[in-house]
Structures are given as C-alpha cells and as structure tokens.
Write a protein that holds these residues in place. Structure first.
Motif, PDB file in Angstrom:
ATOM      1  N   VAL A   1     -26.613 -39.744 -11.716  1.00 43.12           N
ATOM      2  CA  VAL A   1     -26.725 -39.185 -13.065  1.00 43.12           C
ATOM      3  C   VAL A   1     -27.013 -40.305 -14.056  1.00 43.12           C
ATOM      4  O   VAL A   1     -26.880 -41.489 -13.729  1.00 43.12           O
ATOM      5  N   ASP A   2     -27.407 -39.924 -15.265  1.00 43.76           N
ATOM      6  CA  ASP A   2     -27.578 -40.909 -16.327  1.00 43.76           C
ATOM      7  C   ASP A   2     -26.751 -40.481 -17.534  1.00 43.76           C
ATOM      8  O   ASP A   2     -25.991 -39.506 -17.469  1.00 43.76           O
ATOM      9  N   ALA A   3     -26.898 -41.208 -18.642  1.00 44.22           N
ATOM     10  CA  ALA A   3     -26.080 -40.936 -19.828  1.00 44.22           C
ATOM     11  C   ALA A   3     -26.300 -39.527 -20.359  1.00 44.22           C
ATOM     12  O   ALA A   3     -25.394 -38.930 -20.953  1.00 44.22           O
ATOM     13  N   GLY A   4     -27.494 -38.971 -20.126  1.00 41.51           N
ATOM     14  CA  GLY A   4     -27.798 -37.647 -20.650  1.00 41.51           C
ATOM     15  C   GLY A   4     -27.307 -36.509 -19.789  1.00 41.51           C
ATOM     16  O   GLY A   4     -27.253 -35.369 -20.257  1.00 41.51           O
ATOM     17  N   THR A   5     -26.951 -36.768 -18.532  1.00 43.62           N
ATOM     18  CA  THR A   5     -26.503 -35.699 -17.642  1.00 43.62           C
ATOM     19  C   THR A   5     -25.053 -35.857 -17.191  1.00 43.62           C
ATOM     20  O   THR A   5     -24.471 -34.902 -16.688  1.00 43.62           O
ATOM     21  N   ILE A   6     -24.484 -37.030 -17.367  1.00 43.87           N
ATOM     22  CA  ILE A   6     -23.128 -37.254 -16.861  1.00 43.87           C
ATOM     23  C   ILE A   6     -22.117 -36.344 -17.558  1.00 43.87           C
ATOM     24  O   ILE A   6     -21.164 -35.859 -16.931  1.00 43.87           O
ATOM     25  N   GLY A   7     -22.344 -36.068 -18.864  1.00 43.42           N
ATOM     26  CA  GLY A   7     -21.448 -35.169 -19.589  1.00 43.42           C
ATOM     27  C   GLY A   7     -21.496 -33.764 -19.021  1.00 43.42           C
ATOM     28  O   GLY A   7     -20.457 -33.097 -18.885  1.00 43.42           O
ATOM     29  N   TYR A   8     -22.696 -33.299 -18.673  1.00 38.91           N
ATOM     30  CA  TYR A   8     -22.849 -31.961 -18.088  1.00 38.91           C
ATOM     31  C   TYR A   8     -22.112 -31.880 -16.763  1.00 38.91           C
ATOM     32  O   TYR A   8     -21.392 -30.912 -16.490  1.00 38.91           O
ATOM     33  N   PHE A   9     -22.284 -32.881 -15.918  1.00 37.93           N
ATOM     34  CA  PHE A   9     -21.629 -32.880 -14.611  1.00 37.93           C
ATOM     35  C   PHE A   9     -20.110 -32.909 -14.761  1.00 37.93           C
ATOM     36  O   PHE A   9     -19.394 -32.249 -14.004  1.00 37.93           O
ATOM     37  N   GLU A  10     -19.630 -33.673 -15.747  1.00 41.57           N
ATOM     38  CA  GLU A  10     -18.178 -33.738 -15.959  1.00 41.57           C
ATOM     39  C   GLU A  10     -17.648 -32.398 -16.462  1.00 41.57           C
ATOM     40  O   GLU A  10     -16.611 -31.911 -15.990  1.00 41.57           O
ATOM     41  N   GLU A  11     -18.354 -31.785 -17.408  1.00 46.23           N
ATOM     42  CA  GLU A  11     -17.929 -30.485 -17.939  1.00 46.23           C
ATOM     43  C   GLU A  11     -17.904 -29.406 -16.863  1.00 46.23           C
ATOM     44  O   GLU A  11     -17.048 -28.522 -16.874  1.00 46.23           O
ATOM     45  N   GLN A  12     -18.844 -29.483 -15.919  1.00 47.35           N
ATOM     46  CA  GLN A  12     -18.927 -28.492 -14.845  1.00 47.35           C
ATOM     47  C   GLN A  12     -17.974 -28.806 -13.692  1.00 47.35           C
ATOM     48  O   GLN A  12     -17.945 -28.061 -12.703  1.00 47.35           O
ATOM     49  N   GLY A  13     -17.198 -29.868 -13.827  1.00 51.00           N
ATOM     50  CA  GLY A  13     -16.257 -30.238 -12.770  1.00 51.00           C
ATOM     51  C   GLY A  13     -16.929 -30.754 -11.512  1.00 51.00           C
ATOM     52  O   GLY A  13     -16.375 -30.642 -10.409  1.00 51.00           O
ATOM     53  N   LEU A  14     -18.114 -31.337 -11.661  1.00 52.40           N
ATOM     54  CA  LEU A  14     -18.904 -31.776 -10.511  1.00 52.40           C
ATOM     55  C   LEU A  14     -18.700 -33.251 -10.175  1.00 52.40           C
ATOM     56  O   LEU A  14     -19.438 -33.808  -9.345  1.00 52.40           O
ATOM     57  N   MET A  15     -17.710 -33.891 -10.790  1.00 55.65           N
ATOM     58  CA  MET A  15     -17.443 -35.302 -10.529  1.00 55.65           C
ATOM     59  C   MET A  15     -16.027 -35.467 -10.001  1.00 55.65           C
ATOM     60  O   MET A  15     -15.065 -35.066 -10.651  1.00 55.65           O
ATOM     61  N   ALA A  16     -15.929 -36.063  -8.830  1.00 54.71           N
ATOM     62  CA  ALA A  16     -14.625 -36.280  -8.200  1.00 54.71           C
ATOM     63  C   ALA A  16     -13.951 -37.522  -8.766  1.00 54.71           C
ATOM     64  O   ALA A  16     -14.593 -38.379  -9.392  1.00 54.71           O
ATOM     65  N   CYS A  17     -12.668 -37.619  -8.536  1.00 47.90           N
ATOM     66  CA  CYS A  17     -11.888 -38.793  -8.920  1.00 47.90           C
ATOM     67  C   CYS A  17     -11.626 -39.660  -7.684  1.00 47.90           C
ATOM     68  O   CYS A  17     -11.886 -39.254  -6.548  1.00 47.90           O
ATOM     69  N   TYR A  18     -11.080 -40.844  -7.914  1.00 50.99           N
ATOM     70  CA  TYR A  18     -10.857 -41.777  -6.823  1.00 50.99           C
ATOM     71  C   TYR A  18      -9.768 -41.331  -5.855  1.00 50.99           C
ATOM     72  O   TYR A  18      -9.570 -41.965  -4.814  1.00 50.99           O
ATOM     73  N   ASN A  19      -9.068 -40.234  -6.160  1.00 50.68           N
ATOM     74  CA  ASN A  19      -8.113 -39.725  -5.186  1.00 50.68           C
ATOM     75  C   ASN A  19      -8.816 -39.216  -3.925  1.00 50.68           C
ATOM     76  O   ASN A  19      -8.178 -39.001  -2.893  1.00 50.68           O
ATOM     77  N   GLU A  20     -10.156 -39.012  -4.009  1.00 46.52           N
ATOM     78  CA  GLU A  20     -10.920 -38.618  -2.831  1.00 46.52           C
ATOM     79  C   GLU A  20     -11.407 -39.830  -2.040  1.00 46.52           C
ATOM     80  O   GLU A  20     -12.020 -39.676  -0.973  1.00 46.52           O
ATOM     81  N   LEU A  21     -11.140 -41.027  -2.571  1.00 49.64           N
ATOM     82  CA  LEU A  21     -11.441 -42.281  -1.865  1.00 49.64           C
ATOM     83  C   LEU A  21     -10.152 -43.102  -1.800  1.00 49.64           C
ATOM     84  O   LEU A  21     -10.026 -44.148  -2.436  1.00 49.64           O
ATOM     85  N   PRO A  22      -9.157 -42.644  -1.064  1.00 51.15           N
ATOM     86  CA  PRO A  22      -7.819 -43.248  -1.100  1.00 51.15           C
ATOM     87  C   PRO A  22      -7.776 -44.692  -0.628  1.00 51.15           C
ATOM     88  O   PRO A  22      -6.809 -45.413  -0.934  1.00 51.15           O
ATOM     89  N   THR A  23      -8.798 -45.154   0.107  1.00 55.22           N
ATOM     90  CA  THR A  23      -8.784 -46.538   0.582  1.00 55.22           C
ATOM     91  C   THR A  23      -9.085 -47.526  -0.542  1.00 55.22           C
ATOM     92  O   THR A  23      -8.815 -48.722  -0.396  1.00 55.22           O
ATOM     93  N   LEU A  24      -9.634 -47.038  -1.657  1.00 60.00           N
ATOM     94  CA  LEU A  24      -9.952 -47.920  -2.794  1.00 60.00           C
ATOM     95  C   LEU A  24      -8.759 -47.938  -3.747  1.00 60.00           C
ATOM     96  O   LEU A  24      -8.748 -47.290  -4.781  1.00 60.00           O
ATOM     97  N   THR A  25      -7.756 -48.691  -3.388  1.00 61.73           N
ATOM     98  CA  THR A  25      -6.492 -48.677  -4.118  1.00 61.73           C
ATOM     99  C   THR A  25      -6.565 -49.390  -5.464  1.00 61.73           C
ATOM    100  O   THR A  25      -5.628 -49.297  -6.264  1.00 61.73           O
ATOM    101  N   GLU A  26      -7.659 -50.111  -5.728  1.00 62.79           N
ATOM    102  CA  GLU A  26      -7.763 -50.832  -7.007  1.00 62.79           C
ATOM    103  C   GLU A  26      -8.091 -49.900  -8.171  1.00 62.79           C
ATOM    104  O   GLU A  26      -8.072 -50.328  -9.329  1.00 62.79           O
ATOM    105  N   HIS A  27      -8.381 -48.636  -7.884  1.00 62.95           N
ATOM    106  CA  HIS A  27      -8.689 -47.664  -8.929  1.00 62.95           C
ATOM    107  C   HIS A  27      -7.552 -46.652  -9.071  1.00 62.95           C
ATOM    108  O   HIS A  27      -6.885 -46.317  -8.097  1.00 62.95           O
TER     109      HIS A  27
END
Length: 217
Positions: free
Chosen positions: A130-156
């Motif tokens: 995504v870019d700056a113009g579409t990232i808001g749309y994806f976030e509003e639609q719930g289409l972006m996961a959080c780092y809890n779906e990548l549990p091995t990356l503990t620095e986040h």
C-alpha cells in the motif's frame, strides 16, 4: 416527437469527444472491467500456479511494471518454492485505487473499487503493498494485521500494525527505481476465508513465512 438521435459521424467534429463521454463512457468502462475479469480468469486457468501472490494497491498510477518485475525476479533466489516444482514464481497484482477520484470521476472510482474488492475477495494475497493514499482505507476496512500474528518478532508491540517500508525488505532493497512511500502489510488471518481448507491455511502460512524471509538481513 422524440429528439433526433445523432449517429457518431453526424456529430460536428468539435463536439464528438463530448458526445462520446455522454453516450459511451459508462459502457466502455463496463466493457473494460469485463475484459479485465475475463483476462484474469483465463490467466488463472492456463498460467502456472504462482508460489506467491502479492496485492499492490496504490493511489499513484504506477503504469510502469518494471519495478514489480525486478522484485519478482529477485524473489526467484528466495526460499519461496512452496509448491515444490523447483521454481519460484511470484506475482504482484497491481490495482490503482485513488480515493480522490470518488468525487472527481465517480465512474473511474467505482471501476477501481470493484477491481480492488474482487482482488480482496479472492483472499489469495495475505501480503499487501500500500501507499500513503491507500493505507488509511486498508486500516479502516480492518485489512491490516498487527504483530501479534508474527509472534517471533518480539521487538514489536503485539498491537502494532504491520506496515514495513518496502525498501527495507530483501527483494526490494536494491531496486533504485522503487517509488518512495510504499509499505508491505499483512492481512489478518481471520479475513483470509480459511474455513476448514488446508490448502488456504497452507497458502496463508507460506505468505507469512515469505514475509519473515523478506525481513531478514
């Protein structure tokens, strides 16, 4: 008596473009969308199955596909042979989607939104550019996961949204032509329409593994 319906060759030269927009713009957009859909169906039937499909949705019209080709070529050297055919085939499906066209050109916006919705509905791509113009749309639609779906990356933090600058990922690092302001995101697992399908679950897990491999130094 009904108004006379002019035939295209009867319209004065200076008014032909306006005549075309009045009578043929919507049908042409509809036909173009149908042809794109038909092309996608035929492509999926006859083309080799890709190991990795990445959805790219940006508000800037990147008509030059050189960047995406360079990126998918770089992925050939990565451990993405998920179907075991001794070859890595990756695709970037690009969709132009600019929210500003909703008021500037509603027909174009509707066509691009339909194409984006169709790409999302297939649930083939957990990885999304995504870019700056579409990232808001994806976030509003719930289409972006959080780092809890990548549990091995503990620095986040677990509730931090995954949005990685594209130039930081291995296949894109050496591409000088890569536009600024692009991010890689991950769709939430719950929106991948997995159901009880082992094939869909494997596809999601492979894309997560691909993302982790891209993030390696």
């Amino acid at each position: 008596m009904a108004d006379h319906m002019y035939k295209p060759w009867e319209v004065p030269k200076g008014e032909r473009w306006e005549y075309f927009l009045d009578y043929y713009k919507k049908p042409c957009i509809f036909i173009a969308c149908c042809l794109l859909a038909l092309f996608s169906i035929l492509k999926s039937v006859f083309a080799p199955a890709p190991d990795l499909i990445i959805l790219a949705a940006a508000s800037t019209n990147y008509t030059d596909e050189t960047v995406w080709t360079m990126a998918t070529d770089a992925m050939k050297d990565m451990p993405f042979d998920f179907n075991g055919d001794d070859d890595v085939l990756a695709e970037v499906n690009y969709v132009y989607f600019d929210m500003d066209t909703q008021t500037q050109d509603p027909e174009v916006f509707m066509a691009s939104q339909t194409r984006l919705s169709a790409s999302i509905a297939t649930a083939e791509s957990a990885l999304q550019i995504v870019d700056a113009g579409t990232i808001g749309y994806f976030e509003e639609q719930g289409l972006m996961a959080c780092y809890n779906e990548l549990p091995t990356l503990t620095e986040h933090d677990s509730d931090e949204l995954i949005k990685i600058p594209l130039h930081e990922l291995k296949p894109f690092r050496d591409i000088d032509e890569l536009p600024d302001g692009l991010f890689m995101t991950l769709r939430p697992k719950e929106l991948m329409q997995l159901g009880n399908s082992k094939k869909k679950l494997a596809n999601y897990e492979n894309q997560v593994a691909a993302l982790l491999a891209m993030m390696e130094e």
